[in-house]
Scaffold this active site. Sequence first.
Site, PDB file in Angstrom:
ATOM      1  N   HIS A 323       0.801  -1.163  -0.036  1.00  0.00           N
ATOM      2  CA  HIS A 323      -0.075   0.130   0.004  1.00  0.00           C
ATOM      3  C   HIS A 323       0.915   1.030  -0.174  1.00  0.00           C
ATOM      4  CE1 HIS A 323      -3.319  -2.594   1.015  1.00  0.00           C
ATOM      5  NE2 HIS A 323      -4.107  -1.858   0.589  1.00  0.00           N
ATOM      6  N   GLY A 324       2.284   1.050   0.391  1.00  0.00           N
ATOM      7  CA  GLY A 324       2.868   2.414   0.516  1.00  0.00           C
ATOM      8  C   GLY A 324       4.079   2.352   1.227  1.00  0.00           C
TER       9      GLY A 324
END
Length: 481
Positions: A323-324
């Site tokens: 996700h990051g």
Amino acid sequence: MSFISYPFLVLFAVVWLACWLLPFRFVNPFLLLASYVFYGWWDWRFLALLGFSSVVDFICGKLLDGGVAEERRSDVLAVSVVVNLGILALFKYFDFFIDSFCEVVATVGIEMPPPLLRLVLPIGISFYTFQTLSYTIDIYRRKMSSTCRFLDFLLYVSFFPQLVAGPIERATSLLPQILTPRKFDWEQISSGCQLALVGFFKKMVIADNLAPFIESVYGNGGASNGLAVVLATYAFAIQIYCDFSGYTDIARGVARMIGFELCQNFNLPYFATNPSDFWRRWHISLSTWIRDYLYVPLGGNRGGRFRVIRNLIITMFLAGLWHGARWNFVIWGLYHGLLLGIFAVIHDIRVKKQGTTGSHPPEPKLNRVGFWLSVLGFFHLTCLGWLIFRAESFASIVKLLRSVLEVWHWSLLNIDPNFVVRLALLGIPLILFQCYQFKRGDHEPWVGWSLTTRVVFYVVLFYGIVLLGSPERHEFIYFQF
């Protein structure tokens, strides 16, 4: 190019006409051109990365499908994996890991200026990387054959409705639809338009109207009273669902209007009764991807209880990192991995008590009261995860949690009354409609309504978007991933 823009409406109008007026041999090349225009609208330079990944995996697919000796197939797959994940790691994680390493060594007195690249993250890179990787892995596993149609493969990787935020399509599903001529079907076009309209309403009316109030709480690092944090977290649970599922509805609706059927990505996730159930309902294309290509190869449910928990935590750690490049995403992934591990242990104990056999024993059935208590309880565990997910740093997570736990400092005085009104007016109708969908067991119940009811519903959605849509445009949350 964003779905919420006039250029997209123009592009799609041209694409829709071309899909149904051009001979089929011209349709896919035109869709490919439109997809590259759609993606290059943000930054045309990133088209080179998209094209490079596509070329590498097209060649690897051909080599895996009889182009090399059996003993060299694993080497070819390794090239595909290393190239794709290497590009993803360089653009998305290099600065994060270098900066984190320098911070760690600084704690022991070694000062190192971090050699950061400051690379701009290509939009949607996590989505199309996983999509093109699944192609080569499935060929390696002999679940499908490679395609010899290069332009059609490029279209599979770059198909514009789902390119930048999913759903993550498998080649076994999307490629046959690309290779097969589509037939004009007015009912399919009509249902696609309806689904897209619902998606626009979720995004522009519900998600975007909640965004400023959520930012006012989370954007100040947690310096708010606990009640404000709780309300903002409930609001974020609604925002991220309507934002992401709204994107998926638009993507599926747009694709359906030009003859494609994309996979379902959400299945009423806030009706989940446990973490396993949640991940069967939330971001389904990602959860099934990490199940099939990470969790199962790690060993899945095979082995002892410790190995199962280990596999779950590793898988969710990587899902969080996907996700990051921020520690809050990693912690969020580990949190869900821990929930899944605890549930696996509890489930295993229950199964042994009941004497159920089989590799996948069924979950114990709940009565009505038990079901709704489980839904309510797990929703709050999910919201705790959203607090971690939305926080902007580890220090912010600590401040937010502390403010929630200090209930004696909760106050209504610092709560914006407009926030409460909007949360109620947007959240309550959504909850009631989702209860209706859940009871019917139908994600698109409006399709079966009478013509009069449908017309009223669509008019309400349309004018709701026009009159109540947030004047401030917010990018889709998952564009950053």
